[in-house]
Design a protein around this motif. Structure first.
Motif, PDB file in Angstrom:
ATOM      1  N   ARG A  80      32.161  36.519  34.002  1.00 58.25           N
ATOM      2  CA  ARG A  80      32.905  35.957  35.122  1.00 58.25           C
ATOM      3  C   ARG A  80      34.009  35.015  34.652  1.00 58.25           C
ATOM      4  O   ARG A  80      34.423  34.121  35.395  1.00 58.25           O
ATOM      5  CB  ARG A  80      31.954  35.193  36.048  1.00 58.25           C
ATOM      6  CG  ARG A  80      30.992  36.089  36.795  1.00 58.25           C
ATOM      7  CD  ARG A  80      30.146  35.243  37.725  1.00 58.25           C
ATOM      8  NE  ARG A  80      29.248  36.062  38.540  1.00 58.25           N
ATOM      9  CZ  ARG A  80      28.393  35.547  39.409  1.00 58.25           C
ATOM     10  NH1 ARG A  80      28.307  34.250  39.559  1.00 58.25           N
ATOM     11  NH2 ARG A  80      27.620  36.338  40.119  1.00 58.25           N
ATOM     12  N   PHE A  81      34.490  35.228  33.427  1.00 58.76           N
ATOM     13  CA  PHE A  81      35.523  34.344  32.921  1.00 58.76           C
ATOM     14  C   PHE A  81      36.721  34.282  33.867  1.00 58.76           C
ATOM     15  O   PHE A  81      37.302  33.225  34.117  1.00 58.76           O
ATOM     16  CB  PHE A  81      35.991  34.813  31.533  1.00 58.76           C
ATOM     17  CG  PHE A  81      37.129  34.009  31.006  1.00 58.76           C
ATOM     18  CD1 PHE A  81      36.920  32.707  30.571  1.00 58.76           C
ATOM     19  CD2 PHE A  81      38.418  34.532  30.955  1.00 58.76           C
ATOM     20  CE1 PHE A  81      37.968  31.943  30.099  1.00 58.76           C
ATOM     21  CE2 PHE A  81      39.463  33.765  30.482  1.00 58.76           C
ATOM     22  CZ  PHE A  81      39.247  32.475  30.049  1.00 58.76           C
ATOM     23  N   HIS A 116      36.893  34.255  36.880  1.00 58.54           N
ATOM     24  CA  HIS A 116      36.785  33.377  38.057  1.00 58.54           C
ATOM     25  C   HIS A 116      37.543  32.074  37.861  1.00 58.54           C
ATOM     26  O   HIS A 116      37.826  31.376  38.819  1.00 58.54           O
ATOM     27  CB  HIS A 116      35.311  33.081  38.360  1.00 58.54           C
ATOM     28  CG  HIS A 116      34.596  34.243  38.977  1.00 58.54           C
ATOM     29  ND1 HIS A 116      33.358  34.145  39.554  1.00 58.54           N
ATOM     30  CD2 HIS A 116      34.945  35.544  39.104  1.00 58.54           C
ATOM     31  CE1 HIS A 116      32.964  35.325  40.006  1.00 58.54           C
ATOM     32  NE2 HIS A 116      33.918  36.189  39.736  1.00 58.54           N
ATOM     33  N   MET A 117      37.825  31.770  36.595  1.00 61.72           N
ATOM     34  CA  MET A 117      38.607  30.565  36.295  1.00 61.72           C
ATOM     35  C   MET A 117      39.970  30.594  36.980  1.00 61.72           C
ATOM     36  O   MET A 117      40.573  29.550  37.215  1.00 61.72           O
ATOM     37  CB  MET A 117      38.841  30.450  34.785  1.00 61.72           C
ATOM     38  CG  MET A 117      37.596  30.181  33.978  1.00 61.72           C
ATOM     39  SD  MET A 117      37.112  28.454  34.119  1.00 61.72           S
ATOM     40  CE  MET A 117      35.890  28.333  32.832  1.00 61.72           C
ATOM     41  N   LEU A 118      40.446  31.792  37.249  1.00 61.70           N
ATOM     42  CA  LEU A 118      41.779  31.898  37.838  1.00 61.70           C
ATOM     43  C   LEU A 118      41.710  32.078  39.356  1.00 61.70           C
ATOM     44  O   LEU A 118      42.700  32.410  39.998  1.00 61.70           O
ATOM     45  CB  LEU A 118      42.544  33.069  37.205  1.00 61.70           C
ATOM     46  CG  LEU A 118      42.751  32.891  35.694  1.00 61.70           C
ATOM     47  CD1 LEU A 118      43.406  34.120  35.077  1.00 61.70           C
ATOM     48  CD2 LEU A 118      43.592  31.644  35.402  1.00 61.70           C
ATOM     49  N   ARG A 119      40.498  31.869  39.892  1.00 53.70           N
ATOM     50  CA  ARG A 119      40.341  31.981  41.337  1.00 53.70           C
ATOM     51  C   ARG A 119      41.092  30.869  42.055  1.00 53.70           C
ATOM     52  O   ARG A 119      41.644  31.057  43.131  1.00 53.70           O
ATOM     53  CB  ARG A 119      38.847  31.855  41.657  1.00 53.70           C
ATOM     54  CG  ARG A 119      38.333  32.805  42.685  1.00 53.70           C
ATOM     55  CD  ARG A 119      36.833  32.570  42.882  1.00 53.70           C
ATOM     56  NE  ARG A 119      36.528  32.599  44.303  1.00 53.70           N
ATOM     57  CZ  ARG A 119      36.229  31.554  45.023  1.00 53.70           C
ATOM     58  NH1 ARG A 119      36.166  30.364  44.476  1.00 53.70           N
ATOM     59  NH2 ARG A 119      35.989  31.695  46.313  1.00 53.70           N
ATOM     60  N   VAL A 120      41.017  29.681  41.480  1.00 54.28           N
ATOM     61  CA  VAL A 120      41.650  28.518  42.110  1.00 54.28           C
ATOM     62  C   VAL A 120      42.547  27.822  41.094  1.00 54.28           C
ATOM     63  O   VAL A 120      42.437  28.072  39.885  1.00 54.28           O
ATOM     64  CB  VAL A 120      40.597  27.498  42.610  1.00 54.28           C
ATOM     65  CG1 VAL A 120      39.873  28.019  43.826  1.00 54.28           C
ATOM     66  CG2 VAL A 120      39.631  27.154  41.491  1.00 54.28           C
ATOM     67  N   ALA A 121      43.393  26.983  41.598  1.00 55.97           N
ATOM     68  CA  ALA A 121      44.196  26.121  40.738  1.00 55.97           C
ATOM     69  C   ALA A 121      43.984  24.702  41.233  1.00 55.97           C
ATOM     70  O   ALA A 121      44.569  24.294  42.234  1.00 55.97           O
ATOM     71  CB  ALA A 121      45.666  26.511  40.819  1.00 55.97           C
ATOM     72  N   SER A 151      40.356  23.612  35.137  1.00 48.11           N
ATOM     73  CA  SER A 151      41.193  24.564  35.864  1.00 48.11           C
ATOM     74  C   SER A 151      42.635  24.460  35.391  1.00 48.11           C
ATOM     75  O   SER A 151      43.262  25.464  35.044  1.00 48.11           O
ATOM     76  CB  SER A 151      41.096  24.274  37.370  1.00 48.11           C
ATOM     77  OG  SER A 151      42.009  25.071  38.083  1.00 48.11           O
TER      78      SER A 151
END
Lengths: 335, 304, 189, 836
Positions: free
Chosen positions: A100-101, A103-108, A115
């Motif tokens: 799920r690496f 997922h780090m780019l799901r939010v800013a 993040s």
């Protein structure tokens, strides 16, 4: 009142029950930690190093390119990419759910140094990647051979612009925790990490470049070491009881080793400038120093979280100060 | 988003973008009526399907859980205590606390001297659902998020186990589950409260030591309770985590304690790490500038 | 899923366009979280029961989905327990659903060193045979003074405090009619 | 209470918040103590000395609720001239037979009733058959019409006898015997008495550890005497409340799976005392007695009709001849010893785990290893099902699997969720459980098992003409498996012609026109409705919540609630009103169902010669007692004396400071080598007691199998005071082993200030506490505390003394294998030689 070791191990002798002399009186729940030590492994400490190395190398590459030192450029670009790949590996490897690496780019999230760091790392990675690949342009077929170098240059400068952020955000990442000795060190940690990044980048330059091109690397080494040593000194001496974890145990050993290696590296860099071998050794020493410093800072934080006194005593002192100052025990403070 | 997004009194749900947020919900845990039965621990696990936490006799009174963890979202602390509690702010002269490992030197060993001052404190600890939640702030995936009820929840479908939330919690609550890799903690039964039910622990609690409800009402009830206890001569009763102006903007789950917080394993003056984040970014920026300057100097400066 | 939906589902997009610029709340909620509800609300049936542990008699609600107990919690209607349960009562779901529960008849033959499988009907037949054998072998018609005894001392039974009244009634009725008097339970202990 | 009945404790917490004072007396500081205002540590086994001290305080200071005492207790009754007290006989009452160690109770009678004494041998038979248990629903027989002195001045009136008997139980004596400091004791007395009277009531709560003493019944009697003297019985907020420990242990006493009882506390017939139907019925009802027991024949006949239906006819005494007869003690401990001796062939275990849960575990397991067959019905593979392969005796070589002949059937049982039926909880409330789902696999309910066992047995005997088989062949036993409600209807009782349920026990007839499986449960199916299944939410009812479940008898929630009103029928106070006489309506009314005839006015006085219900006077609040009064003094019915007196436990470290008699002179022991009792010896210098932990249940079969409970208390441990730890060199969290003459077990050490040494009779007594939940099966395992405990029984009910014993404790683990036997034996020899 703490009574030393909170829990007797099986088969411990009578002596084990004898309380150690506590440095200061405080109360706790069976001596258990209050804040939780990070679950990170040394992957993260290593990442702190490789991230700094990538940043320092990128700066080295940009400087080298700008001032016509191709060896520095080449070494910087390649090392930046290599360190970046290593960083990515360390980061992903330390995840509980590596798949799920992304997922780090799901939010800013500006409130999350990790993040922000992920976005910085991503952008840096793209730039550094292009610039490193551009080094291989001469080996490539026609159109790429023509197209890559300008892209590489752009990537190189892009990476260089991002490099200070890459080098210092990790300091914020550690400091933005409840880990007592990390948080207390937040004013100095970026300087230490920035300095350490510079020193490691300089180390790469010293190893890779001929003495004729290595001048800037030597100066970078001196300046980086100065930042690092100054910052570390502050952290080790001005944080009251929270300086203690940095001077004891494994953290203390790492940091002392780091300091020695830094001094050695700088001395070698300055005094051995005519010798390729001495320069390279000095570079290696600086790299090792940077690594040791990061491990030391990492371990110091972990140690501060593992003992409740580092949570209770500073907080009690803070409450007492507030009471003395006649302030309300809680002081609302807007950001 | 208001001026207090990182620190200070705040209604967190609207700040997190919930435009028609319901009232903020929370826990008031009144340790003065806790009987240490651990129904909360079990009810939580049965509802949330939390694994067991290992079978170890810890020797810490009747606490064999040890603390909050990925596999224990409620934890009942047991403190065997002789000697009256001390109110000293520093706790320097705090009364002797029995740690479960009696030394040979504790006073009052004479059987002729009856022990009248013994206390057995019990307290069900839980995630505080802070107004300013360090774990949530630092989560890089948005797995930890603020719900419309103002609670802080890990989304198990999102969490990638980066572990950052764990040191970011000033209370040491959130934790990684070893064989699973993700971070877990109390959700304040997000699935239940969304349906108008009470969380599992509060539902089970035999003595209403754990009370669930609208935070504003709980705070009033807690203040009344303290006054009531003071009237009954329980002068050591005090609230913990109720104050919106404290270091985390007040807890969504707060407590009535009968001794200093650290006796229960709670930090006496927790502050959300993110309070200092702007300053940290500034420091990082300065350090970055210094780096850039150093590079420029290094490359443009004269030969040393 | 179109690219547009995908973009709109991307929390960063929601951060930029919605009410949660810091990405700490509404923007970060996942679809799964949005759809969460209490599993007790979607069960096939709910039985009103009583806790099987101590004698306080706390009310329980047993929720069943697909033939499986999915939750047991306190019955808020009970004036005895008012919806509350102790740790044991709270663990009732584990008690009922435990994979450690014995669900097959186990048989240990005389001098055996391990369990064997046995069919339930066979086991019942064997037990009925043994009851009659023991009864016949130990039957006492009269005492030494000629007074009726009408009993067997060859059979004993222990248990009942955890059982239903109706069950205890049948146990006592059957054993009494068989002449077995050594029937005891926890109340003696 | 907080420890073992946490949900019940919510009411204590609520009362405390409303201003009630909570006092907790216990050998060890528990979760209950933690929330009490006052915690009083005391020596295990000294409770009567403490309670006797309270009685003395009440009487010496005239703190009794005099109007209540005169009206509702037997304080004014005059006892016969021949009665002699323990004061006169150094710890014995008059009538003691030193050979049989029982009392002839003739001299204990009220004046003028001396000739009502017992037939010879009756007391012995009563002890053997635990006849005291019959009095769970009613008092023992006494004739009405007893001389009284309402001024309480007559030297032989109960009040004065009580005064003299308890005069020696001074605060100083309490301190000496119990180890409770005088000031603390007086604080308790002052609080208890100040909180009792017209305006206030005090509740006395015990958990049934009180019953597990060689003087257990007298413990409870002593508590009841205090509550009667202070006017706390039959009133809201008062009473003596037994907190029982199993979901339907009350039900299994009411509808007994007990050797000496039939449903509704009717006695199992005794071969000599109850040879004929008439003897049996008259023994229950006592023809000239007053009260509802006078109708016992109706209850008895209705039971036999329920059992044998049409085959129960007047000409065969309703099938009385088919009932088996007792000849003595057939209790569970006698059974176990008989198993060891090879007299018992088959054994059923129904949700019970004696290998861990019963006293003297070794005897339990050796007994089971000497059966022909054993049927274990349980949810899990419990220790009682596996003794033959991994019990402690396998380790010591006393049981060798290849030589153990017991055939074992482990029959999986249905859980509470998988069957319907009623539990009777601790306040006599029946609650119906709905079935949630079918049991898995071979799991079956007891209802299924016993129905089919009966069916199979009847099939095999079909056509038999042997007299012995007629009882079982004539039994009403349907071919189809009955539902729980079918059985509950039979328990309720019905008209044999119409099949209509009877409304309550007053409708039962002795002419064979009604059948009723348990008369005290009659009414549970009133109007054809399962009353136990009533579930009107508590929030929609008043605080008595009468529309939830059903309480016996006749749905009365508080027993003897007539006493909540004064003799004239008015509430004692507005604050404490509960049931009262409404003169306009001419009936008793209130929050509860009056435990009294609804239309009998307070001023009613029975005509001369009246018997039965007619003889109950308008102020006889205790309607099930033979004289309508609460008994401060028990002129009959108790094996060990009309008044509680302090005797030391069978195993004690001190000499009885009060009397020459050391232990209860009538308590029962089995005098055989494999059932030994610790002598008083320096070899066993410490007192130990056992009880439950919140996190576990009884023998652990329902808790040590569950991860969520096992993790909360994962290991067997022993609690000792820091002083004892120092004395014996015990390390916190280290190992220790505890030794009695029967066993040595090991446990992890918990050193805690919650246990404290006491100063008793001039010397220090150390007490040790053990939980008894552990055994060899389950997720968490450990040695069983019950292995330590001996078989010394209360004479009234044959319950073992498991709450006070003597032992030694030593650091380190116990020996294993054969060495363990030698180790225990060596202790025994040292104790015999008294070379401690």
């Amino acid at each position: 009142m703490s009574r030393g070791s909170p829990r007797g191990g099986r088969g411990r002798g009578r002596g084990g029950d004898r309380p150690m002399v506590p440095p200061a009186e405080f109360r706790s729940y069976y001596g258990r930690p209050i804040v939780r030590p990070p679950v990170w492994h040394h992957d993260i400490a290593a990442y702190l190093f490789t991230g700094g190395l990538a940043a320092g190398s990128a700066l080295l590459a940009a400087g080298g390119d700008a001032t016509g030192r191709p060896a520095l450029r080449r070494a910087g670009r390649v090392t930046a990419l290599g360190a970046l790949v290593a960083s990515t590996y360390f980061l992903i490897n330390d995840l509980g759910r590596p798949a799920r690496f992304h997922h780090m780019l799901r939010v800013a999230k500006p409130t999350s140094p990790m993040s922000m760091g992920t976005w910085i790392l991503s952008a840096f990675g793209a730039a550094a990647g292009v610039s490193a690949v551009a080094e291989a342009a001469p080996l490539l077929p026609g159109p790429l051979r023509r197209l890559l170098p300008p892209l590489g240059t752009a990537g190189q400068y892009g990476a260089a612009v991002l490099a200070p952020a890459l080098a210092t955000y990790t300091a914020v990442l550690l400091a933005d925790t409840a880990t007592p000795s990390w948080h207390a060190a937040y004013p100095e940690l970026p300087l230490i990490f920035g300095g350490s990044a510079l020193a490691s980048g300089a180390g790469v330059g010293l190893i890779a470049a001929p003495p004729s091109e290595a001048g800037p690397a030597r100066r970078m080494a001196v300046l980086g070491a100065a930042f690092e040593l100054y910052g570390a000194h502050r952290v080790e001496t001005t944080k009251g009881i929270l300086s203690e974890p940095y001077t004891r145990g494994r953290a203390g050993r790492w940091l002392r080793a780091g300091r020695a290696l830094t001094v050695l590296g700088v001395a070698g860099a300055v005094l051995g400038r005519r010798s390729r071998v001495v320069s390279a050794l000095s570079g290696a020493s600086l790299l090792a120093a940077s690594l040791a410093t990061r491990f030391g800072v990492f371990d110091g934080g972990v140690a501060s979280a593992a003992d409740p006194k580092y949570t209770v005593i500073p907080q009690r002192e803070r409450l007492a100060r507030r009471a003395e100052d006649g302030q309300p025990v809680r002081d609302p403070r807007a950001t | 988003m208001t001026g207090n997004s990182l620190y200070g009194p705040l209604d967190p749900a609207p700040d997190a973008g919930w435009t028609d947020a319901p009232p903020r919900m929370g826990f008031f845990t009144d340790t003065s009526v806790c009987i240490g039965c651990k129904a909360c621990e079990v009810a939580c696990k049965e509802w949330n399907l939390v694994p067991d936490d290992g079978f170890d006799l810890l020797g810490t009174s009747y606490d064999n859980t040890g603390g909050l963890s990925a596999n224990s979202w409620r934890h009942v602390a047991f403190i065997e205590q002789r000697g009256a509690p001390h109110g000293d702010v520093l706790g320097a002269a705090a009364g002797p606390q029995f740690l479960g490992m009696p030394g040979r030197d504790l006073p009052g060993r004479d059987p002729d001297a009856p022990r009248t001052d013994f206390r057995w404190l019990m307290m069900s600890n839980v995630c505080k659902h802070c107004t300013h939640a360090g774990c949530l702030d630092v989560c890089p995936t948005g797995s930890l998020f603020r719900t419309e009820f103002g609670t802080v929840v890990v989304q198990e479908d999102i969490c990638n186990g980066c572990g950052y939330c764990i040191p970011a919690c000033p209370y040491g609550v959130i934790d990684q589950r070893g064989d699973d890799g993700r971070a877990w903690k109390c959700t304040l039964c997000y699935d239940r409260i969304g349906d108008g039910l009470s969380p599992a622990c509060a539902t089970a609690c035999p003595t209403q030591s754990i009370q669930y409800g609208e935070l504003s009402q709980l705070r009033e009830r807690a203040a009344d309770r303290v006054a009531h206890l003071h009237g009954q001569g329980v002068g050591e009763a005090r609230l913990y985590g109720h104050d919106p102006s404290d270091g985390v903007g007040g807890d969504g789950a707060f407590f009535l304690l009968l001794d200093e917080p650290e006796v229960y394993g709670l930090p006496p003056d927790p502050i959300v790490p993110t309070r200092d984040l702007p300053a940290m970014w500034r420091r990082a920026g300065l350090a970055g500038l210094a780096m850039a300057a150093a590079v420029v100097v290094s490359f443009l400066g004269g030969r040393p | 899923m179109g690219v547009r939906t995908w973009i709109e589902g991307w929390p960063v997009y929601r951060q930029l366009t919605g009410t949660d610029p810091l990405g700490r709340g509404a923007a970060a909620q996942s679809a799964r979280s949005k759809g969460l509800s209490a599993r007790t609300g979607t069960v096939d049936s709910m039985a009103r029961s009583v806790c099987p542990y101590c004698a306080v008699g706390c009310g329980q609600r047993i929720f069943v989905t697909d033939g499986k107990v999915v939750q047991i919690e306190g019955d808020p209607d009970s004036p005895i327990s008012r919806g509350r349960l102790c740790p044991k009562g709270s663990a009732s779901k584990s008690l009922v659903t435990s994979d450690r529960r014995q669900t097959r008849v186990r048989y240990r033959r005389p001098f055996g060193t391990g369990w064997e499988d046995l069919d339930l009907d066979t086991a019942m037949d064997m037990i009925a045979d043994r009851v009659l054998q023991a009864r016949d072998a130990t039957w006492e018609d009269r005492d030494s003074g000629g007074r009726p005894l009408n009993r067997t001392l060859g059979i004993a039974s222990l248990g009942g405090a955890t059982l239903d009244n109706e069950e205890n009634y049948l146990i006592k009725k059957l054993f009494t009619a068989l002449g077995a008097i050594q029937i005891e339970n926890q109340a003696r202990i | 209470m907080a420890e073992a009945h946490p949900v019940g404790f919510q009411y204590v917490v609520e009362a405390k918040n409303r201003g009630a004072r909570v006092i907790h007396v216990d050998p060890r500081f528990t979760r209950t103590s933690a929330l009490a205002h006052t915690y009083v540590p005391m020596r295990a086994g000294a409770d009567i000395a403490f309670l006797g001290g309270v009685i003395n305080y009440i009487l010496a200071n005239e703190k009794d609720f005099r109007e209540y005492v005169v009206a509702y207790t037997n304080a004014s009754m005059i006892v016969g001239e021949d009665f002699q007290d323990t004061e006169d006989l150094d710890g014995l009452f008059s009538g003691f037979d030193p050979d049989l160690r029982v009392y002839d109770q003739s001299t204990w009678q009220y004046a003028g009733q001396g000739d009502v004494g017992q037939p010879e041998g009756a007391a012995h038979a009563d002890r053997e058959t635990a006849s005291g248990l019959e009095q769970e629903s009613h008092g023992p027989p006494v004739p009405a019409d007893v001389p009284r002195d309402p001024t309480l001045q007559h030297p032989r009136c109960v009040y004065q006898i009580l005064r003299r008997h308890y005069a020696r139980y001074t605060p100083e004596v309490v301190e000496r015997v119990c180890g409770v400091p005088r000031d603390q004791f007086l604080e308790v007395c002052a609080a208890w008495t100040a909180n009792s009277g017209r305006e206030r009531t005090t509740a006395l709560v015990y958990s049934v550890g009180w019953t597990q003493h060689s003087v257990g019944v007298q413990y409870i009697r002593a508590g009841a005497i205090i509550q009667l003297l202070l006017g706390n019985m039959g009133r809201p907020g008062g009473g003596v409340m037994a907190l029982r420990g199993h979901a339907s242990i009350q039900g299994s006493t009411d509808i007994p799976t007990l050797f000496n009882l039939l449903p509704g506390y009717l006695p199992m017939p005794h071969h000599r005392q109850h040879e004929t139907f008439r003897q049996w019925v008259d023994a229950i009802r006592h023809p000239e007695q007053q009260g509802f027991w006078a109708n016992a024949e109706a209850y008895a006949v209705s039971l036999l009709k329920a059992y044998w239906g049409d085959a129960a006819r007047p000409e065969n005494d309703w099938g009385y001849g088919w009932l088996p007869r007792l000849t003595g003690d057939h209790g569970t401990y006698q059974q176990v010893l008989d198993m060891i001796d090879g007299r018992i062939k088959g054994y059923f275990l129904l949700g019970q785990n004696p290998a861990v849960g019963s006293a003297h575990g070794k005897a339990q397991r050796l007994g089971m290893a000497n059966l022909d067959w054993l049927v274990v019905r349980d949810l899990f593979e419990i220790e009682s099902a596996t003794f033959w392969k991994d019990g402690p005796e396998v380790a010591t070589g006393e049981i060798v699997p290849e030589r153990c002949r017991t055939e074992v059937f482990l029959m999986p049982a249905a859980s509470h969720a998988e069957k319907e039926g009623t539990f009777t909880q601790t306040q006599r409330l029946l609650q119906w459980r709905e079935k949630a789902l079918d049991p898995p696999g071979d799991c079956r309910s007891e209802l299924w098992f016993f129905h089919h066992l009966g069916r199979l047995v009847r099939e095999r005997l079909a056509g038999s003409t042997r007299p012995r088989d007629q009882g079982i062949l004539n039994l009403t036993w349907p071919d189809e498996e009955p539902s729980g409600e079918d059985v509950l209807r039979e328990i309720n009782g019905f008209d044999v012609v119409t099949g209509e349920p009877v409304p309550n026990f007053t409708a039962l007839k002795a002419d064979g026109s009604t059948a009723c499986g348990c008369w005290i449960y009659s009414g549970v199916f009133q109007d054809g409705v399962n009353q136990a299944a009533r579930r009107k939410p508590g929030s929609e009812q008043d605080w008595v919540a009468r529309e939830w479940g059903w309480a016996w008898p006749s749905d009365r929630r508080t027993l003897y609630n007539r006493a909540s009103a004064d003799p004239e029928g008015r509430p004692w106070s507005e604050r404490k009103k509960y049931v009262w006489w409404d003169p306009d309506a001419g009936e008793w009314t209130g929050y509860d169902v009056p435990d009294f005839e609804k239309n009998k006015p307070p001023g009613y006085r029975p005509p001369d010669g009246a018997t039965g219900v007619e003889a109950i006077s308008g102020d006889d609040a205790f309607i099930m007692q033979g004289d309508g009064k609460g008994w401060l003094y028990a002129p009959s019915g108790l094996i060990d004396g009309p008044l509680p007196a302090h005797y030391e436990p069978a195993e004690s470290t001190v000499r009885n400071p009060l009397y020459g008699r050391q232990a209860n002179p009538t308590h029962k022991v089995y005098d055989r080598a494999d059932s030994p009792i610790n002598p008083r010896s320096a070899v066993y210098p410490y007192v130990f007691t056992t009880s439950r932990l919140t996190e576990h249940h009884t023998a652990g079969g329902m808790s040590r199998q569950l991860a969520y409970l096992s993790e909360l208390q994962p290991e067997m441990f022993v609690e000792v005071s820091p002083e004892l730890a120092t004395e014996r060199g015990l390390e916190h969290r280290g190992w220790a082993h505890i030794v009695t003459t029967r066993a040595a077990i090991e446990a992890r050490v918990m050193v805690t200030d919650r246990l404290r040494p006491l100063r008793v009779d001039g010397r220090v007594v150390h007490q040790i506490w053990l939980p008894y939940h552990w055994g060899g099966q389950g997720l968490v395992t450990g040695d069983s505390a019950n292995d330590l405990i001996g078989i010394a029984l209360d004479p009234n009910v044959l319950i073992q003394e498991s709450k006070a014993g003597t032992c030694d404790i030593r650091p380190g683990r116990r020996p294993t294998g054969g060495d363990l036997l030698a180790y225990v034996e060596q202790y025994r020899r040292r104790a015999e030689n008294n070379d401690g």
